[in-house]
Design a protein around this motif. Sequence first.
Motif, mmCIF file in Angstrom:
data_model
loop_
_atom_site.group_PDB
_atom_site.id
_atom_site.type_symbol
_atom_site.label_atom_id
_atom_site.label_comp_id
_atom_site.label_asym_id
_atom_site.label_seq_id
_atom_site.Cartn_x
_atom_site.Cartn_y
_atom_site.Cartn_z
ATOM 1 N N LEU A 145 8.115 15.191 -15.682
ATOM 2 C CA LEU A 145 8.275 14.726 -17.063
ATOM 3 C C LEU A 145 6.898 14.634 -17.694
ATOM 4 N N TRP A 147 4.753 13.007 -20.200
ATOM 5 C CA TRP A 147 4.791 11.753 -20.966
ATOM 6 C C TRP A 147 4.337 12.013 -22.405
ATOM 7 N N SER A 152 9.270 7.795 -23.320
ATOM 8 C CA SER A 152 9.348 8.557 -22.072
ATOM 9 C C SER A 152 9.812 7.692 -20.906
ATOM 10 N N THR A 156 12.901 8.527 -18.074
ATOM 11 C CA THR A 156 12.856 8.532 -16.603
ATOM 12 C C THR A 156 14.039 7.785 -15.997
ATOM 13 N N THR A 167 8.144 13.448 -10.887
ATOM 14 C CA THR A 167 6.716 13.222 -11.100
ATOM 15 C C THR A 167 6.465 13.129 -12.595
ATOM 16 N N VAL A 168 5.779 12.066 -13.001
ATOM 17 C CA VAL A 168 5.402 11.880 -14.402
ATOM 18 C C VAL A 168 3.960 12.333 -14.589
ATOM 19 N N THR A 170 0.968 12.002 -17.105
ATOM 20 C CA THR A 170 0.630 11.118 -18.234
ATOM 21 C C THR A 170 0.067 11.884 -19.422
ATOM 22 N N LEU A 183 7.746 2.445 -12.880
ATOM 23 C CA LEU A 183 7.844 3.762 -12.258
ATOM 24 C C LEU A 183 7.670 3.668 -10.743
ATOM 25 N N VAL A 188 8.768 6.816 -8.569
ATOM 26 C CA VAL A 188 8.371 7.924 -9.436
ATOM 27 C C VAL A 188 6.862 8.112 -9.304
ATOM 28 N N VAL A 190 3.155 9.269 -10.336
ATOM 29 C CA VAL A 190 2.428 9.360 -11.599
ATOM 30 C C VAL A 190 1.145 10.146 -11.376
#
Length: 296
Positions: A145, A147, A152, A156, A167-168, A170, A183, A188, A190
């Motif tokens: 994703l 952000w 956002s 999630t 996986t986010v 940023t 998260l 999740v 980051v």
Amino acid sequence: MDDVIIIGGSFAGLAGALQLGRARRKVTVLDTGLPRNRFAGHSHGLLGHDHKPPQEILAAARQQLARYATVKLVNARADAISGAVDDFTVRTSDGSSLKARRLLLTYGIADQMPATPGFAECWGKSIVPCPYCDGFEVAGQHWGLLWSGPHSLHATTLYGDWTDRLTVFTNGHALSNDERADLARRNVAVVDGKLATITHSDGQLATVDLDTGRSVAIDVLFAHPRNRPSASLHEVLALETVEHPLGFTLKVDDRRQTSHPGIYAAGDLANPMASVTLASSQGAMAAIFAQQSMLA
């Protein structure tokens, strides 16, 4: 004079034309042939048309509308609107001047692609915005994703029904401690840093490459670029708008009428969360309300 001119001939516009044609109202649909979802190979979640190419669905809809003698489809862009209720004038790109009692705006929005190399090439293929539209096809895979703001975090929370690998990225945004804790609680990952490039093969994403030098392999990337209306007719008309995190939409009342009497709006142009199903429903209802307004 038409009863209604519909500006935009995708799902919302054609659904509106169908209702008006069945009410034996005279309708002209103006369309440029550039629907928002033209980048997608298949449309999902539309009952009776699940997993069909969107252009195939629209082609079938146009064929069905040929049954109604009062409905005319015109391949032209609306360049200007003037007048008032019961006496609108629409000037088109082919030099025509059309008149109507009511207008229905369904010309949609355009997603503004970032300049990141590879992003636009993957859009609609392996970079997508909506899990309800495309999540089933990539369920169980490694999702990313990108952000783009506080909204956002809500995104999630939706993905758990499809994948447990998220996986986010940023992308330069400063996540709060609370956001990072939320998260982490949901396992999740980051990854900090700004998006530099998207490595792909014919639109199929391979890695997200960051300005930190790090590359992360994922299967699909969910992203929500800002968008804008596909035309500027609302600006000339000074129609009221509603701001949302990714742009703005036209303000409509519970009968889908804009701030200008006699002008209605439906689809992505009037709803930031519009899907094909919702756009079709809104287009049909807006057309019915427009038709009812002419009965007095």
